[in-house]
Design a protein around this motif. Structure first.
Motif, PDB file in Angstrom:
ATOM      1  N   LYS A 128       0.423  46.084  74.676  1.00 21.92           N
ATOM      2  CA  LYS A 128      -0.491  45.378  73.964  1.00 21.92           C
ATOM      3  C   LYS A 128      -0.124  43.703  74.165  1.00 21.92           C
ATOM      4  CE  LYS A 128      -1.586  48.658  70.629  1.00 21.92           C
ATOM      5  NZ  LYS A 128      -2.666  49.284  71.437  1.00 21.92           N
ATOM      6  N   THR A 129       0.243  43.200  75.326  1.00 24.04           N
ATOM      7  CA  THR A 129       0.563  42.025  75.734  1.00 24.04           C
ATOM      8  C   THR A 129      -0.350  41.284  76.751  1.00 24.04           C
ATOM      9  OG1 THR A 129       2.219  42.642  77.568  1.00 24.04           O
ATOM     10  CG2 THR A 129       3.011  42.189  75.397  1.00 24.04           C
ATOM     11  N   LEU A 130      -1.460  42.063  76.997  1.00 27.08           N
ATOM     12  CA  LEU A 130      -2.595  41.361  77.965  1.00 27.08           C
ATOM     13  C   LEU A 130      -2.994  40.094  77.473  1.00 27.08           C
ATOM     14  CD1 LEU A 130      -4.606  44.644  78.920  1.00 27.08           C
ATOM     15  CD2 LEU A 130      -3.158  43.045  80.314  1.00 27.08           C
ATOM     16  N   PRO A 131      -3.257  39.302  78.160  1.00 30.42           N
ATOM     17  CA  PRO A 131      -3.762  37.886  77.759  1.00 30.42           C
ATOM     18  C   PRO A 131      -5.172  37.939  77.126  1.00 30.42           C
ATOM     19  CG  PRO A 131      -4.006  38.014  80.172  1.00 30.42           C
ATOM     20  CD  PRO A 131      -3.231  39.160  79.718  1.00 30.42           C
ATOM     21  N   PRO A 132      -5.786  37.148  76.203  1.00 30.13           N
ATOM     22  CA  PRO A 132      -7.296  37.211  75.473  1.00 30.13           C
ATOM     23  C   PRO A 132      -8.196  37.177  76.752  1.00 30.13           C
ATOM     24  CG  PRO A 132      -6.134  35.143  74.943  1.00 30.13           C
ATOM     25  CD  PRO A 132      -5.217  35.998  75.619  1.00 30.13           C
ATOM     26  N   SER A 133      -9.339  37.465  76.558  1.00 29.46           N
ATOM     27  CA  SER A 133     -10.462  37.192  77.518  1.00 29.46           C
ATOM     28  C   SER A 133     -10.630  35.852  77.580  1.00 29.46           C
ATOM     29  CB  SER A 133     -11.866  37.989  77.029  1.00 29.46           C
ATOM     30  OG  SER A 133     -12.825  37.695  77.846  1.00 29.46           O
ATOM     31  N   LEU A 134     -11.182  35.283  78.733  1.00 32.73           N
ATOM     32  CA  LEU A 134     -11.266  34.126  78.993  1.00 32.73           C
ATOM     33  C   LEU A 134     -12.832  34.012  79.380  1.00 32.73           C
ATOM     34  CD1 LEU A 134      -8.322  33.019  81.612  1.00 32.73           C
ATOM     35  CD2 LEU A 134      -8.558  32.862  79.084  1.00 32.73           C
ATOM     36  N   LYS A 177      -9.410  45.281  81.771  1.00 36.54           N
ATOM     37  CA  LYS A 177     -10.008  45.544  82.897  1.00 36.54           C
ATOM     38  C   LYS A 177      -9.133  45.092  84.113  1.00 36.54           C
ATOM     39  CE  LYS A 177     -14.234  47.767  82.619  1.00 36.54           C
ATOM     40  NZ  LYS A 177     -14.442  49.081  83.128  1.00 36.54           N
ATOM     41  N   LEU A 178      -8.563  45.728  85.029  1.00 36.00           N
ATOM     42  CA  LEU A 178      -7.780  45.424  85.898  1.00 36.00           C
ATOM     43  C   LEU A 178      -8.081  44.338  86.855  1.00 36.00           C
ATOM     44  CD1 LEU A 178      -4.795  46.022  87.638  1.00 36.00           C
ATOM     45  CD2 LEU A 178      -6.231  47.601  89.064  1.00 36.00           C
ATOM     46  N   ARG A 179      -9.590  44.487  87.036  1.00 37.92           N
ATOM     47  CA  ARG A 179     -10.036  43.416  87.932  1.00 37.92           C
ATOM     48  C   ARG A 179     -10.087  41.943  87.555  1.00 37.92           C
ATOM     49  NH1 ARG A 179     -16.359  43.631  90.725  1.00 37.92           N
ATOM     50  NH2 ARG A 179     -15.972  41.624  91.864  1.00 37.92           N
ATOM     51  N   SER A 180     -10.510  42.024  86.005  1.00 34.46           N
ATOM     52  CA  SER A 180     -10.128  40.680  85.357  1.00 34.46           C
ATOM     53  C   SER A 180      -8.697  40.420  85.143  1.00 34.46           C
ATOM     54  CB  SER A 180     -10.651  41.167  83.972  1.00 34.46           C
ATOM     55  OG  SER A 180     -10.514  39.850  83.302  1.00 34.46           O
ATOM     56  N   TYR A 181      -7.958  41.062  85.212  1.00 37.47           N
ATOM     57  CA  TYR A 181      -6.386  40.808  85.163  1.00 37.47           C
ATOM     58  C   TYR A 181      -6.057  40.160  86.421  1.00 37.47           C
ATOM     59  CZ  TYR A 181      -1.366  41.719  84.629  1.00 37.47           C
ATOM     60  OH  TYR A 181      -0.072  41.583  84.490  1.00 37.47           O
ATOM     61  N   VAL A 182      -6.590  40.832  87.632  1.00 35.99           N
ATOM     62  CA  VAL A 182      -5.975  40.337  88.801  1.00 35.99           C
ATOM     63  C   VAL A 182      -6.608  38.739  88.992  1.00 35.99           C
ATOM     64  CG1 VAL A 182      -6.349  40.320  91.137  1.00 35.99           C
ATOM     65  CG2 VAL A 182      -5.580  42.268  89.714  1.00 35.99           C
ATOM     66  N   SER A 183      -7.933  38.674  88.445  1.00 36.78           N
ATOM     67  CA  SER A 183      -8.462  37.299  88.631  1.00 36.78           C
ATOM     68  C   SER A 183      -7.843  36.355  88.137  1.00 36.78           C
ATOM     69  CB  SER A 183      -9.855  37.491  88.190  1.00 36.78           C
ATOM     70  OG  SER A 183      -9.913  37.542  86.898  1.00 36.78           O
ATOM     71  N   ARG A 184      -7.257  36.686  86.814  1.00 31.62           N
ATOM     72  CA  ARG A 184      -6.356  35.677  86.069  1.00 31.62           C
ATOM     73  C   ARG A 184      -4.945  35.342  86.824  1.00 31.62           C
ATOM     74  NH1 ARG A 184      -8.973  38.487  81.739  1.00 31.62           N
ATOM     75  NH2 ARG A 184      -6.788  39.160  81.247  1.00 31.62           N
ATOM     76  N   LEU A 185      -4.526  36.037  87.579  1.00 31.95           N
ATOM     77  CA  LEU A 185      -3.188  35.844  88.050  1.00 31.95           C
ATOM     78  C   LEU A 185      -3.221  34.339  89.034  1.00 31.95           C
ATOM     79  CD1 LEU A 185      -2.142  39.460  89.640  1.00 31.95           C
ATOM     80  CD2 LEU A 185      -1.465  38.212  87.325  1.00 31.95           C
ATOM     81  N   ASP A 186      -2.262  33.517  88.700  1.00 35.78           N
ATOM     82  CA  ASP A 186      -2.332  32.222  89.564  1.00 35.78           C
ATOM     83  C   ASP A 186      -2.081  32.678  91.153  1.00 35.78           C
ATOM     84  OD1 ASP A 186       0.905  31.959  90.467  1.00 35.78           O
ATOM     85  OD2 ASP A 186       0.797  32.593  88.129  1.00 35.78           O
ATOM     86  N   ALA A 187      -2.258  31.668  91.826  1.00 36.30           N
ATOM     87  CA  ALA A 187      -2.203  32.011  93.325  1.00 36.30           C
ATOM     88  C   ALA A 187      -0.806  32.459  93.742  1.00 36.30           C
ATOM     89  CB  ALA A 187      -2.541  30.571  94.103  1.00 36.30           C
ATOM     90  N   ASP A 188       0.219  31.879  93.206  1.00 36.59           N
ATOM     91  CA  ASP A 188       1.583  32.061  93.727  1.00 36.59           C
ATOM     92  C   ASP A 188       1.913  33.649  93.204  1.00 36.59           C
ATOM     93  OD1 ASP A 188       1.970  29.646  94.728  1.00 36.59           O
ATOM     94  OD2 ASP A 188       3.093  28.722  93.050  1.00 36.59           O
ATOM     95  N   THR A 189       1.422  34.006  92.000  1.00 35.53           N
ATOM     96  CA  THR A 189       1.817  35.242  91.637  1.00 35.53           C
ATOM     97  C   THR A 189       0.933  36.326  92.410  1.00 35.53           C
ATOM     98  OG1 THR A 189       2.254  34.691  89.244  1.00 35.53           O
ATOM     99  CG2 THR A 189       1.678  37.181  89.634  1.00 35.53           C
ATOM    100  N   LEU A 190      -0.289  36.000  92.612  1.00 35.60           N
ATOM    101  CA  LEU A 190      -1.157  36.798  93.393  1.00 35.60           C
ATOM    102  C   LEU A 190      -0.473  36.953  94.879  1.00 35.60           C
ATOM    103  CD1 LEU A 190      -3.852  38.438  93.390  1.00 35.60           C
ATOM    104  CD2 LEU A 190      -5.047  36.367  94.198  1.00 35.60           C
ATOM    105  N   GLN A 191      -0.095  36.046  95.603  1.00 36.00           N
ATOM    106  CA  GLN A 191       0.476  36.077  96.786  1.00 36.00           C
ATOM    107  C   GLN A 191       1.797  36.934  96.714  1.00 36.00           C
ATOM    108  OE1 GLN A 191      -0.695  34.790  99.556  1.00 36.00           O
ATOM    109  NE2 GLN A 191       1.123  35.257 100.733  1.00 36.00           N
ATOM    110  N   ARG A 192       2.356  37.003  95.944  1.00 36.72           N
ATOM    111  CA  ARG A 192       3.640  37.743  95.711  1.00 36.72           C
ATOM    112  C   ARG A 192       3.564  39.086  95.511  1.00 36.72           C
ATOM    113  NH1 ARG A 192       6.777  38.917  91.077  1.00 36.72           N
ATOM    114  NH2 ARG A 192       5.374  37.532  89.902  1.00 36.72           N
ATOM    115  N   TYR A 193       2.419  39.448  94.873  1.00 39.10           N
ATOM    116  CA  TYR A 193       2.202  40.877  94.644  1.00 39.10           C
ATOM    117  C   TYR A 193       1.480  41.507  95.922  1.00 39.10           C
ATOM    118  CZ  TYR A 193       3.568  41.562  89.745  1.00 39.10           C
ATOM    119  OH  TYR A 193       4.189  41.676  88.592  1.00 39.10           O
ATOM    120  N   ALA A 194       0.722  40.656  96.673  1.00 38.83           N
ATOM    121  CA  ALA A 194       0.213  41.030  97.778  1.00 38.83           C
ATOM    122  C   ALA A 194       0.993  40.947  99.234  1.00 38.83           C
ATOM    123  CB  ALA A 194      -1.090  40.153  98.050  1.00 38.83           C
TER     124      ALA A 194
END
Length: 271
Positions: A128-134, A177-194
């Motif tokens: 239960k540590t997901l960030p709130p909806s933006l 939603k995972l898609r929303s979670y991914v969309s909120r990752l910053d560019a560096d984090t997204l790059q690292r996971y990819a």
């Protein structure tokens, strides 16, 4: 005595051994889920005959992933098919053998990325540590460095070039939603996971793709893009294309699991 040469040979042997262990793990996972993998294509044949000879395994291939990841894979498929996504599944399309191989390789990397980021997402959801909806979720490919799951040449793209994606509050900005979670990752984090973490996994992606579609010099570059020279044109149905993409995404998910398991014993990944 050339100690440098000896060290290089030993390192190559170590890499080959690690690749074999990882690949055996992946094969075991396919067998465990009762999934027959697409056989290697003969020099005189094409993917239509080989893929269509397999039993319908769509449900089994989908069951590999969480429901959240499966939704993103379906979106991945829709984007690949573009305007023809609503066409009948027996619709026949033409694609070069090269692009089909690049699409398969890119889908492996997409499955790898999804498994990696979904593990973090599911953990945060459980804790239960997901960030709130933006309310203002707009993002563009221009803000993200090149990575394996946005390979424009292989038709694997999250959005058209430079197009802004306006995410609806009732679904896409839902923090569950995972898609929303991914969309909120910053560019560096997204790059690292990819990013594929080890040269052994990169090599396995190349070898698996070449085993199915021949050796048209398909290479996974350091920035995660897929590079190769053109090949012959083949035809296949949307059903067969879906099968190949789902299989590749499953291979990528198992690759992440195998790499993580072997890493816990041998410590070989880059990060």
């Amino acid at each position: 005595m050339n100690y440098r040469r000896i060290a290089e040979v030993k390192e190559k042997e170590r890499q080959n051994t690690l690749e074999e262990i990882i690949y055996c793990w992946i094969l075991f996972k396919f067998m465990e889920n009762d999934i027959q993998m697409t056989p290697a294509l003969s020099s005189s044949g094409g993917p239509v005959r080989d893929v269509s000879s397999l039993p319908n395994q769509e449900y089994k291939l989908q069951s590999i992933h969480s429901q959240d990841a499966l939704e993103m894979i379906q979106n991945h498929l829709n984007l690949i098919m573009g305007e023809q996504a609503a066409a009948p599944l027996d619709t026949v399309v033409e694609i070069s053998n090269l692009n089909l191989g690049k699409l398969y390789a890119a889908s492996i990397m997409y499955g790898y990325f999804l498994k990696r980021v979904d593990e973090r997402f599911q953990l945060e959801k459980t804790m239960k540590t997901l960030p709130p909806s933006l309310n203002e979720k707009l993002f563009t490919e221009r803000d993200i460095k090149p990575n394996p799951f946005m390979d424009m040449e292989s038709l694997v793209r999250m959005t058209p070039d430079g197009e802004m994606v306006d995410v609806e509050e009732d679904e896409e900005t839902n923090p569950n939603k995972l898609r929303s979670y991914v969309s909120r990752l910053d560019a560096d984090t997204l790059q690292r996971y990819a990013t594929i973490r080890s040269k052994e996994s990169v090599s396995l992606i190349e070898k698996q793709t070449q085993a199915l579609f021949g050796r048209p010099d398909i290479k996974v570059l350091d920035d995660g893009s897929v590079n190769a020279k053109d090949g012959k044109t083949v035809t296949l149905t949307f059903t067969e294309l879906t099968h190949l993409v789902l299989e590749a995404a499953g291979f990528g998910a198992f690759l992440w699991e195998a790499e993580s398991h072997v890493e816990s014993k041998y410590h070989f990944v880059n990060s």
